[in-house]
Design an enzyme around this catalytic site. Structure first.
Site, PDB file in Angstrom:
ATOM      1  N   ASN A  22     -16.228  18.501  13.228  1.00 61.32           N
ATOM      2  CA  ASN A  22     -16.033  18.661  11.782  1.00 61.32           C
ATOM      3  C   ASN A  22     -16.291  20.098  11.336  1.00 61.32           C
ATOM      4  OD1 ASN A  22     -15.471  15.962  11.553  1.00 61.32           O
ATOM      5  ND2 ASN A  22     -17.475  15.388  10.716  1.00 61.32           N
ATOM      6  N   TYR A  60     -16.122  -0.837   6.714  1.00 62.21           N
ATOM      7  CA  TYR A  60     -14.676  -0.550   6.726  1.00 62.21           C
ATOM      8  C   TYR A  60     -14.076  -0.869   8.092  1.00 62.21           C
ATOM      9  CZ  TYR A  60     -10.456   2.224   7.513  1.00 62.21           C
ATOM     10  OH  TYR A  60      -9.191   2.620   7.874  1.00 62.21           O
ATOM     11  N   GLY A  67       0.821  -1.218   0.000  1.00 62.57           N
ATOM     12  CA  GLY A  67       0.000   0.000   0.000  1.00 62.57           C
ATOM     13  C   GLY A  67       0.850   1.262   0.000  1.00 62.57           C
ATOM     14  N   ARG A 118     -24.266  10.289   6.971  1.00 64.42           N
ATOM     15  CA  ARG A 118     -23.699   8.968   6.642  1.00 64.42           C
ATOM     16  C   ARG A 118     -24.428   7.939   7.512  1.00 64.42           C
ATOM     17  NH1 ARG A 118     -17.340   8.508   7.761  1.00 64.42           N
ATOM     18  NH2 ARG A 118     -17.136   9.198   5.601  1.00 64.42           N
ATOM     19  N   THR A 159      -6.525   1.318  12.609  1.00 64.10           N
ATOM     20  CA  THR A 159      -7.237   2.592  12.729  1.00 64.10           C
ATOM     21  C   THR A 159      -7.972   2.722  14.059  1.00 64.10           C
ATOM     22  OG1 THR A 159      -9.134   3.811  11.834  1.00 64.10           O
ATOM     23  CG2 THR A 159      -9.127   1.465  11.429  1.00 64.10           C
ATOM     24  N   ASP A 160      -8.215   3.966  14.466  1.00 70.13           N
ATOM     25  CA  ASP A 160      -9.006   4.198  15.686  1.00 70.13           C
ATOM     26  C   ASP A 160     -10.458   3.750  15.511  1.00 70.13           C
ATOM     27  OD1 ASP A 160      -9.928   6.268  14.021  1.00 70.13           O
ATOM     28  OD2 ASP A 160      -9.401   7.893  15.405  1.00 70.13           O
ATOM     29  N   GLU A 161     -10.881   3.522  14.247  1.00 65.09           N
ATOM     30  CA  GLU A 161     -12.279   3.148  14.017  1.00 65.09           C
ATOM     31  C   GLU A 161     -12.610   1.769  14.586  1.00 65.09           C
ATOM     32  OE1 GLU A 161     -14.259   4.124  10.508  1.00 65.09           O
ATOM     33  OE2 GLU A 161     -13.099   5.934  10.134  1.00 65.09           O
ATOM     34  N   LYS A 197     -11.283  -3.740   9.153  1.00 65.95           N
ATOM     35  CA  LYS A 197      -9.983  -3.430   9.768  1.00 65.95           C
ATOM     36  C   LYS A 197      -9.844  -4.176  11.104  1.00 65.95           C
ATOM     37  CE  LYS A 197      -7.153  -0.982   8.588  1.00 65.95           C
ATOM     38  NZ  LYS A 197      -5.970  -1.195   7.704  1.00 65.95           N
ATOM     39  N   ASP A 227       2.093  -2.725  -4.312  1.00 68.86           N
ATOM     40  CA  ASP A 227       0.802  -2.028  -4.313  1.00 68.86           C
ATOM     41  C   ASP A 227      -0.014  -2.456  -5.535  1.00 68.86           C
ATOM     42  OD1 ASP A 227      -0.160   0.992  -2.941  1.00 68.86           O
ATOM     43  OD2 ASP A 227      -1.212   0.211  -4.707  1.00 68.86           O
TER      44      ASP A 227
HETATM   45  P1  NAD Z   1      -5.236   5.046   0.623  1.00 70.51           P
HETATM   46  O1  NAD Z   1      -6.619   4.628   0.255  1.00 70.51           O
HETATM   47  O2  NAD Z   1      -4.745   6.401   0.269  1.00 70.51           O
HETATM   48  O3  NAD Z   1      -4.175   4.019   0.015  1.00 70.51           O
HETATM   49  C1  NAD Z   1      -4.348   2.630   0.091  1.00 70.51           C
HETATM   50  C2  NAD Z   1      -3.273   2.002  -0.785  1.00 70.51           C
HETATM   51  O4  NAD Z   1      -3.382   0.586  -0.677  1.00 70.51           O
HETATM   52  C3  NAD Z   1      -3.413   2.349  -2.271  1.00 70.51           C
HETATM   53  O5  NAD Z   1      -2.146   2.655  -2.811  1.00 70.51           O
HETATM   54  C4  NAD Z   1      -3.980   1.087  -2.886  1.00 70.51           C
HETATM   55  O6  NAD Z   1      -3.634   0.911  -4.245  1.00 70.51           O
HETATM   56  C5  NAD Z   1      -3.364   0.020  -1.989  1.00 70.51           C
HETATM   57  N1  NAD Z   1      -4.141  -1.226  -1.945  1.00 70.51           N
HETATM   58  C6  NAD Z   1      -5.465  -1.381  -1.677  1.00 70.51           C
HETATM   59  N2  NAD Z   1      -5.808  -2.667  -1.714  1.00 70.51           N
HETATM   60  C7  NAD Z   1      -4.669  -3.362  -2.005  1.00 70.51           C
HETATM   61  C8  NAD Z   1      -4.364  -4.729  -2.169  1.00 70.51           C
HETATM   62  N3  NAD Z   1      -5.325  -5.667  -2.082  1.00 70.51           N
HETATM   63  N4  NAD Z   1      -3.095  -5.085  -2.432  1.00 70.51           N
HETATM   64  C9  NAD Z   1      -2.116  -4.149  -2.558  1.00 70.51           C
HETATM   65  N5  NAD Z   1      -2.346  -2.832  -2.430  1.00 70.51           N
HETATM   66  C10 NAD Z   1      -3.607  -2.436  -2.149  1.00 70.51           C
HETATM   67  O7  NAD Z   1      -5.135   4.771   2.180  1.00 70.51           O
HETATM   68  P2  NAD Z   1      -4.425   5.579   3.358  1.00 70.51           P
HETATM   69  O8  NAD Z   1      -5.344   6.640   3.802  1.00 70.51           O
HETATM   70  O9  NAD Z   1      -3.037   5.889   2.978  1.00 70.51           O
HETATM   71  O10 NAD Z   1      -4.428   4.456   4.493  1.00 70.51           O
HETATM   72  C11 NAD Z   1      -3.316   3.563   4.634  1.00 70.51           C
HETATM   73  C12 NAD Z   1      -3.574   2.668   5.829  1.00 70.51           C
HETATM   74  O11 NAD Z   1      -3.761   3.465   6.990  1.00 70.51           O
HETATM   75  C13 NAD Z   1      -4.841   1.823   5.699  1.00 70.51           C
HETATM   76  O12 NAD Z   1      -4.576   0.551   6.242  1.00 70.51           O
HETATM   77  C14 NAD Z   1      -5.871   2.550   6.544  1.00 70.51           C
HETATM   78  O13 NAD Z   1      -6.833   1.663   7.061  1.00 70.51           O
HETATM   79  C15 NAD Z   1      -4.987   3.133   7.627  1.00 70.51           C
HETATM   80  N6  NAD Z   1      -5.454   4.372   8.259  1.00 70.51           N
HETATM   81  C16 NAD Z   1      -5.823   5.462   7.488  1.00 70.51           C
HETATM   82  C17 NAD Z   1      -6.197   6.644   8.126  1.00 70.51           C
HETATM   83  C18 NAD Z   1      -6.619   7.870   7.351  1.00 70.51           C
HETATM   84  O14 NAD Z   1      -7.127   8.813   7.967  1.00 70.51           O
HETATM   85  N7  NAD Z   1      -6.410   7.936   6.054  1.00 70.51           N
HETATM   86  C19 NAD Z   1      -6.189   6.706   9.527  1.00 70.51           C
HETATM   87  C20 NAD Z   1      -5.830   5.583  10.255  1.00 70.51           C
HETATM   88  C21 NAD Z   1      -5.442   4.419   9.612  1.00 70.51           C
HETATM   89  O1  DAU Z   2     -10.321   7.698  12.000  1.00 75.94           O
HETATM   90  C1  DAU Z   2      -9.447   7.089  11.100  1.00 75.94           C
HETATM   91  C2  DAU Z   2     -10.145   6.939   9.778  1.00 75.94           C
HETATM   92  O2  DAU Z   2     -10.279   8.257   9.255  1.00 75.94           O
HETATM   93  C3  DAU Z   2      -9.407   6.042   8.799  1.00 75.94           C
HETATM   94  O3  DAU Z   2      -9.329   4.747   9.318  1.00 75.94           O
HETATM   95  C4  DAU Z   2     -10.129   6.043   7.443  1.00 75.94           C
HETATM   96  O4  DAU Z   2      -9.391   5.295   6.506  1.00 75.94           O
HETATM   97  C5  DAU Z   2     -10.248   7.466   6.966  1.00 75.94           C
HETATM   98  O5  DAU Z   2     -11.004   7.502   5.773  1.00 75.94           O
HETATM   99  C6  DAU Z   2     -10.933   8.333   8.025  1.00 75.94           C
HETATM  100  O6  DAU Z   2     -12.304   7.952   8.173  1.00 75.94           O
HETATM  101  P1  DAU Z   2     -13.475   9.030   8.334  1.00 75.94           P
HETATM  102  O7  DAU Z   2     -14.752   8.436   7.895  1.00 75.94           O
HETATM  103  O8  DAU Z   2     -13.465   9.653   9.681  1.00 75.94           O
HETATM  104  O9  DAU Z   2     -12.932  10.138   7.281  1.00 75.94           O
HETATM  105  P2  DAU Z   2     -13.683  11.040   6.215  1.00 75.94           P
HETATM  106  O10 DAU Z   2     -12.667  11.978   5.667  1.00 75.94           O
HETATM  107  O11 DAU Z   2     -14.469  10.230   5.238  1.00 75.94           O
HETATM  108  O12 DAU Z   2     -14.708  11.856   7.104  1.00 75.94           O
HETATM  109  C7  DAU Z   2     -14.269  12.675   8.171  1.00 75.94           C
HETATM  110  C8  DAU Z   2     -15.517  13.249   8.831  1.00 75.94           C
HETATM  111  O13 DAU Z   2     -16.137  14.156   7.906  1.00 75.94           O
HETATM  112  C9  DAU Z   2     -16.566  12.197   9.170  1.00 75.94           C
HETATM  113  O14 DAU Z   2     -17.222  12.567  10.372  1.00 75.94           O
HETATM  114  C10 DAU Z   2     -17.543  12.295   8.003  1.00 75.94           C
HETATM  115  C11 DAU Z   2     -17.473  13.758   7.611  1.00 75.94           C
HETATM  116  N1  DAU Z   2     -17.708  14.025   6.173  1.00 75.94           N
HETATM  117  C12 DAU Z   2     -16.958  13.323   5.263  1.00 75.94           C
HETATM  118  C13 DAU Z   2     -17.152  13.527   3.912  1.00 75.94           C
HETATM  119  C14 DAU Z   2     -16.340  12.744   2.897  1.00 75.94           C
HETATM  120  C15 DAU Z   2     -18.634  14.963   5.773  1.00 75.94           C
HETATM  121  O15 DAU Z   2     -19.301  15.625   6.596  1.00 75.94           O
HETATM  122  N2  DAU Z   2     -18.833  15.153   4.420  1.00 75.94           N
HETATM  123  C16 DAU Z   2     -18.144  14.455   3.480  1.00 75.94           C
HETATM  124  O16 DAU Z   2     -18.398  14.656   2.263  1.00 75.94           O
END
Ligand code: NAD
Ligand code: DAU
Length: 344
Positions: free
Chosen positions: A250, A151, A8, A274, A126-128, A155, A34
């Site tokens: 938010n 999701y 990833g 949502r 993730t914290d989720e 996780k 990836d």
């Molecule tokens: P992202 O969606 O930006 O990137 C995910 C990457 O994984 C992409 O490059 C995609 O091509 C690759 N991928 C997906 N499925 C795959 C598979 N089957 N095999 C190989 N590669 C694959 O995600 P991100 O926001 O960078 O999140 C990365 C990690 O961190 C995830 O595990 C997510 O659950 C975790 N995380 C994200 C957040 C957040 O706020 N974005 C917070 C906490 C934890």
């Molecule tokens: O908490 C960690 C998580 O944070 C990660 O594990 C996930 O991968 C990452 O996507 C993120 O999840 P959220 O659902 O919290 O993120 P998102 O950016 O989708 O939304 C953040 C907050 O904003 C959430 O309360 C929903 C709200 N939201 C989101 C979108 C996309 C809106 O109000 N409008 C929107 O269009």
């Protein structure tokens, strides 16, 4: 630790980790593995593409043969798993890919790690997994899981499988659980990059429900450094929360964004919520701080840097907001925005 497979690594946080590790550890070989899903993007890795300690392999963590091939070809001794389907809204629309990558894929990686005697396996979670956190409580690593979206449940499944491989097979695992991460190179479906890029084009901004949900905002480089601290110093079998220690409603984050962009509040649309929307996430990260990590960026500084990056890098996000992205946007938002009086 010498040859590290970063799964990833072409995504948002994974690529931040790769950019950090390639620079910080010239004596490690960093192999990105990836699938390049819609969220994977080689542009995120342009800053390291010519570095001698970086390689890219396109492959799926749910493909046993592809994983085995990469481990053997590059003599991998360490795996850092960022690969996942990551967007909660998409997990409500189309959950199948979440189970395949986040549960089956993690299992296939773990099985390969066990069979190839991988020395260290870091899983990014993730914290989720802790679910909706009430009152003033801050989740601790030992708290029970209560995931609420497909999701989050996927996780949690991956997380538990990592635990099982440590307990059953003695695999040297560590887990990080990060909070809401933001910064450069984030796919413009998540709240901050979506709202920044839409506001730049003076388009309506869909705030779910009343906008009073609480998230803990973490800058991507701080998240990457948390992962690095746990990779090197975490205790085998343990999990570590990586928190921004910056809880915000938010709507307050969105208002601050509009101020930074010089855009009016009239862009905001309060749209139907949502499904199953968690109200509050909050984590205690004392355990990670005890490893020597502390965040380097204040929220204000990080948000300003992020807004600035999207302003300076339209080449990166404008080409993403075409094709599949527009189909997704319509599925996710057309009815919601219509309910708020916006015609498409
Ligand atoms: P992202 O969606 O930006 O990137 C995910 C990457 O994984 C992409 O490059 C995609 O091509 C690759 N991928 C997906 N499925 C795959 C598979 N089957 N095999 C190989 N590669 C694959 O995600 P991100 O926001 O960078 O999140 C990365 C990690 O961190 C995830 O595990 C997510 O659950 C975790 N995380 C994200 C957040 C957040 O706020 N974005 C917070 C906490 C934890
Ligand atoms: O908490 C960690 C998580 O944070 C990660 O594990 C996930 O991968 C990452 O996507 C993120 O999840 P959220 O659902 O919290 O993120 P998102 O950016 O989708 O939304 C953040 C907050 O904003 C959430 O309360 C929903 C709200 N939201 C989101 C979108 C996309 C809106 O109000 N409008 C929107 O269009």
């Amino acid at each position: 630790m010498r040859n590290i497979l970063v799964t990833g690594g072409a995504g948002f946080i994974g690529s931040a980790y790769v950019r950090l590790a390639v620079e910080k550890y010239p004596f490690y070989n960093i192999v990105v593995f990836d699938k390049l899903t819609y969220a994977g993007n080689l542009d995120n890795l342009l800053p390291v593409k010519d570095r001698p300690n970086y390689r890219f392999v396109q492959g799926d963590i749910a493909d046993r043969e592809a994983v085995r091939g990469a481990i053997e070809e590059y003599g991998i001794d360490t795996i850092v798993n960022f690969a996942a389907e990551t967007h909660v809204d998409r997990s409500i629309l189309d959950p199948d890919a979440f189970i395949i990558s986040n549960v089956v894929g993690v299992h296939i990686l773990l099985e390969a790690a066990h069979r190839h005697k991988i020395e260290r396996f870091l899983h990014v979670s993730t914290d989720e997994v802790y679910g909706d956190i009430e009152g003033n409580y801050f989740s601790k690593e030992s708290d029970p899981f209560a995931p609420n979206s497909p999701y989050a449940a996927s996780k949690a499944g991956g997380d538990l499988m990592v635990r099982a491989y440590h307990v059953t097979h003695g695999l040297n695992t560590v887990i990080t659980r990060g909070s809401n991460t933001f910064g450069p190179y984030q796919y413009p479906e998540k709240l901050l990059p979506l709202f920044i890029t839409e506001a730049m084009d003076d388009r309506p901004l869909p705030v779910y429900g009343d906008g009073m949900q609480v998230r803990d905002w973490l800058y991507v480089d701080d998240h990457a450094m948390g992962v690095d601290a746990v990779l090197h110093n975490g205790e085998p079998g343990e999990a570590y929360n990586v928190a921004g220690e910056n809880l915000q409603h938010n709507i307050d984050v969105i208002r601050r964004l509009l101020t930074l962009l010089g855009k009016p509040e009239s862009l905001l649309r309060f749209v139907p919520d949502r499904e199953g929307h968690d109200r509050r996430y909050a984590m205690d990260c004392a355990k990670l701080r005890a490893l020597g990590w502390q965040r380097q960026y204040t929220f204000d500084d990080a948000l300003a840097r992020t807004v600035d990056w999207y302003k300076q890098n339209e080449w990166w996000w404008r080409k993403i907001k075409t094709g599949e992205y527009l189909d997704y946007y319509r599925r996710q938002y057309a009815a919601r925005l219509a309910a708020a009086g916006v015609s498409s």
